[in-house]
Design a protein around this motif. Structure first.
Motif, PDB file in Angstrom:
ATOM      1  N   ASP A   1     -13.358-101.880  -8.692  1.00 58.70           N
ATOM      2  CA  ASP A   1     -11.747-102.454  -8.644  1.00 58.70           C
ATOM      3  C   ASP A   1     -11.012-101.872  -7.264  1.00 58.70           C
ATOM      4  O   ASP A   1     -10.312-102.578  -7.192  1.00 58.70           O
TER       5      ASP A   1
ATOM      6  N   MET B   1      -9.936 -97.542 -14.070  1.00 57.68           N
ATOM      7  CA  MET B   1     -10.016 -98.579 -13.137  1.00 57.68           C
ATOM      8  C   MET B   1     -11.526 -98.425 -14.365  1.00 57.68           C
ATOM      9  O   MET B   1     -12.162 -97.813 -15.401  1.00 57.68           O
TER      10      MET B   1
ATOM     11  N   ARG C   1      -2.598-102.023 -10.967  1.00 55.44           N
ATOM     12  CA  ARG C   1      -3.257-101.026 -11.959  1.00 55.44           C
ATOM     13  C   ARG C   1      -2.881 -99.915 -12.163  1.00 55.44           C
ATOM     14  O   ARG C   1      -2.166 -99.400 -13.489  1.00 55.44           O
TER      15      ARG C   1
ATOM     16  N   ARG D   1      -5.549-107.197 -11.731  1.00 54.42           N
ATOM     17  CA  ARG D   1      -5.577-106.026 -12.409  1.00 54.42           C
ATOM     18  C   ARG D   1      -5.619-104.998 -11.817  1.00 54.42           C
ATOM     19  O   ARG D   1      -4.767-103.974 -11.561  1.00 54.42           O
TER      20      ARG D   1
END
Ligand SMILES: NC(=O)C1=CN([C@@H]2O[C@H](COP(=O)(O)OP(=O)(O)OC[C@H]3O[C@@H](n4cnc5c(N)ncnc54)[C@H](OP(=O)(O)O)[C@@H]3O)[C@@H](O)[C@H]2O)C=CC1
Ligand SMILES: CCCCCCCCCCCCCCCC(=O)[C@@H](N)CO
Length: 314
Positions: free
Chosen positions: A271, A265, A260, A256
């Motif tokens: 993240d 986020m 991105r 993920r």
């Protein structure tokens, strides 16, 4: 995001496609336990009946509305008809949340696919959710429901491996649709989420494994799966927290963060850390997978020979 109020399914009408098995059923039960009104949709009536009994067993209050509907959802007319039917007991109002869990996967080698299986992949992976989203968006805008639409993609909507030529494209396409709708449906204050689960030990998983190439199964050994209940719980908490991309385990968090694009986020610091770990970890993982595939060439050659695939010998 920070400090915003959590979404609470209590008293909300939640529409769950694929609600008769696996992830969808586990999610539907979870929503019932949280006090939601729940409508489930799938094709097989016997499975739906059994699933509805499971929902009844989880009922919290006598006035919760729990219903099941048998429709096949890979075309717009039946996706609309299913939604219309589910809205009827709610005075014709749109659901507050549409969880689009229905989906299927038939892994195989690309060179053995046909026009039919390629199209089945998009029907059973993409259209089965896209048409419900279309019918649902139109309805929500018309009756001014500030609802939510939740797609279920897969880790294979972020990347792909050998065996998933009919499935991964559909799951990637769902991401494209979700990214568009997150942006566009902000016009109407409709929220959009998309879930990217890794392996879930569901009836569908057992079924797909029957046609799954050995090499695909082997690569997937690196993925410790989740029970449908665990997967459903992380999906729901992602929606409650307002996350756009929802992932339920470390590997999926890494993909993920690493892919991105422009999606928001979930946690800026974490993240960033995932993106950094993924930068290295995913690269190493991909190199080992590529090597596994190359090491499989000889065995694959034998497999194709047995099938009489070749028109010339070596
Ligand atoms: N299991 C896994 O490892 C993973 C699954 N996913 C995704 O998660 C979702 C749920 O998967 P899973 O729990 O394994 O699935 P299951 O096969 O166990 O259950 C699928 C559900 O969807 C329904 N369904 C399937 N096709 C249709 C259709 N055309 N119209 C209406 N209903 C349909 C099925 O009922 P019926 O057949 O009676 O219609 C059933 O209720 C899917 O979108 C899948 O792609 C993502 C990552 C991993
Ligand atoms: C450091 C990075 C490590 C990464 C390891 C990742 C291993 C992943 C293997 C592939 C798993 C596929 C999951 C989705 C399956 C799916 O969607 C189908 N089962 C359809 O039902």
């Amino acid at each position: 995001m920070f400090g915003s109020k959590k979404w609470d399914p209590k008293g909300q009408h939640c529409y769950v496609t694929g609600g008769s098995a696996g992830l969808g059923l586990a999610l539907a039960i979870h929503l019932v336990k949280k006090g939601a009104d729940v409508s489930i949709v799938a094709r097989n009536e016997g499975r739906l009946k059994k699933a509805l009994e499971d929902l009844e067993a989880a009922r919290q209050t006598p006035n919760q509305i729990l219903k099941s509907y048998a429709f096949s959802m890979s075309d717009l007319a039946s996706s609309k008809a299913a939604l219309d039917a589910a809205c009827a007991p709610h005075g014709g109002r749109s659901p507050h949340a549409m969880f689009l869990c229905a989906g299927m996967s038939r892994p195989g080698f690309f060179i053995e696919e046909t026009e039919g299986t390629m199209r089945d992949g998009m029907d059973g992976g993409y259209w089965v959710q896209a048409f419900s989203a279309l019918a649902g968006s139109q309805r929500m805008v018309a009756d001014r429901t500030r609802g939510k639409i939740i797609f279920v993609s897969s880790l294979l909507g972020y990347m792909s491996i050998v065996g998933y030529s009919t499935y991964a494209p559909a799951k990637h396409a769902l991401r494209g649709l979700a990214e568009t709708l997150r942006s566009e449906l902000a016009l109407y204050d409709i929220g959009v989420h998309i879930f990217f689960p890794a392996t879930i030990y569901s009836p569908g998983y057992a079924e797909e494994n029957k046609s799954k190439p050995k090499i695909t199964l082997k690569i997937e050994e690196g993925d410790e799966g989740l029970k449908p209940e665990q997967s459903a719980a992380t999906l729901l908490s992602g929606v409650e927290n307002g996350n756009f991309h929802i992932t339920s385990d470390l590997q999926a968090h890494l993909f993920r963060a690493a892919t991105r694009g422009a999606s928001p986020m979930n946690n800026v610091l974490l993240d960033g850390l995932y993106a950094f770990i993924g930068w290295i970890g995913i690269t190493i993982w991909r190199m080992t997978v590529d090597n596994q595939i190359i090491a499989h060439r000889a065995e694959h050659e034998q497999y194709l020979k047995r099938k009489g695939y070749f028109t010339v010998s070596k």
